[in-house]
Design a protein around this motif. Structure first.
Motif, PDB file in Angstrom:
ATOM      1  N   ILE A  92       0.874  -1.028   0.089  1.00 45.94           N
ATOM      2  CA  ILE A  92       0.010   0.236  -0.069  1.00 45.94           C
ATOM      3  C   ILE A  92       0.943   1.174  -0.025  1.00 45.94           C
ATOM      4  N   HIS A  93       0.621   2.167  -0.747  1.00 45.27           N
ATOM      5  CA  HIS A  93       1.076   3.554  -0.743  1.00 45.27           C
ATOM      6  C   HIS A  93       0.371   4.595  -0.185  1.00 45.27           C
ATOM      7  N   GLU A  94       0.874   5.397   0.465  1.00 43.64           N
ATOM      8  CA  GLU A  94       0.275   6.544   1.050  1.00 43.64           C
ATOM      9  C   GLU A  94       1.137   7.767   1.071  1.00 43.64           C
ATOM     10  N   PHE A  95       0.397   8.841   0.802  1.00 40.69           N
ATOM     11  CA  PHE A  95       1.253  10.272   0.904  1.00 40.69           C
ATOM     12  C   PHE A  95       0.630  10.932   2.230  1.00 40.69           C
ATOM     13  N   TYR A  96       1.498  11.784   2.973  1.00 42.96           N
ATOM     14  CA  TYR A  96       1.161  12.512   4.248  1.00 42.96           C
ATOM     15  C   TYR A  96       1.871  13.819   3.898  1.00 42.96           C
TER      16      TYR A  96
END
Length: 247
Positions: A121-125
């Motif tokens: 899973i890829h996430e941006f913060y």
């Protein structure tokens, strides 16, 4: 390797590092602090020796990754707590890759800890202490002018390359990579590079056999002293150094 540069003005004071200018406008001097933080800085403790361990872990991984041809900001270790890096204009995003469920991903989705996530899973913060580093989707990032879609696609690709390399590298050391966060920036010529650090501060690591934590979760969860854990991680990395090949 030593560089003939002098430390200058403090440019940035973070939770685990301080960044200084040098007499070369394209180089920065990074000082690794003997400090551990959690909960976005709300929990902060001085820990003797942590900065040195983080610098050596990060330096070793940066050297090996750069040797594969992957672009990074790393130049050299200066001594036990100082690193020389290329100046990069940072993209204010944390790029997170999750191979297993852990941390607030577990509570947010009520899943079993360490559940394998396939695909990863890829996430941006959004990197903002004042806003507590909120999650952002692609449309929010593009609409707010933080980065164009093409850059987001490139960041995902680069994060996948790092994930593939790190997963194999940690496996050689008997360690499994659970998740990690990366930061990227652009050099003066526009080259996109991996920056910040590569250490148990920005990764979750578990022993491949026992699944014991080998990262900052030991500090977050008050499971025991942090320095022996980081020292063991460094020992395993140093014991498994070998020639690397281009990605």
């Amino acid at each position: 390797m030593k560089q003939d540069v002098k430390q200058g003005v403090l440019l940035y004071a973070g939770k685990a590092k301080q960044v200084f200018s040098t007499d070369d406008p394209e180089l920065l001097w990074v000082y690794y602090l003997d400090q551990a933080t959690a909960l976005n800085g709300k929990k902060k403790v001085a820990i003797d020796g942590k900065g040195t361990l983080n610098l050596h872990i990060s330096g070793l991984l940066f050297k090996e990754l750069a040797a594969t041809g992957f672009p990074t900001h790393f130049v050299t270790d200066m001594d036990n707590q100082n690193m020389l890096v290329r100046r990069a204009k940072m993209i204010p995003l944390e790029v997170v890759v999750r191979n297993r469920a852990s941390g607030h991903f577990v509570s947010r989705f009520n899943v079993t800890p360490l559940r394998v996530l396939d695909p990863a899973i890829h996430e941006f913060y959004y990197k903002s202490d004042a806003l507590d580093d909120p999650f952002m989707n692609d449309e929010q990032i593009v609409a707010l002018g933080i980065a164009p879609r093409a850059t987001l696609d490139t960041l995902r690709t680069m994060a996948d390359q790092v994930n593939t390399w790190l997963t194999a590298r940690w496996a050689r050391a008997g360690i499994e990579l659970v998740d990690f966060k990366l930061e990227f920036g652009r050099l003066a010529d526009g080259t996109l590079v991996l920056a910040d650090e590569l250490s148990p501060d920005n990764m979750r690591l578990i022993d491949a056999q026992t699944h014991a934590s080998l990262d900052k979760d030991v500090f977050r969860q008050d499971e025991g002293p942090l320095v022996p854990v980081y020292a063991e991680v460094l020992r395993r990395l140093q014991a498994t150094q070998q020639e690397v090949h281009h990605v």
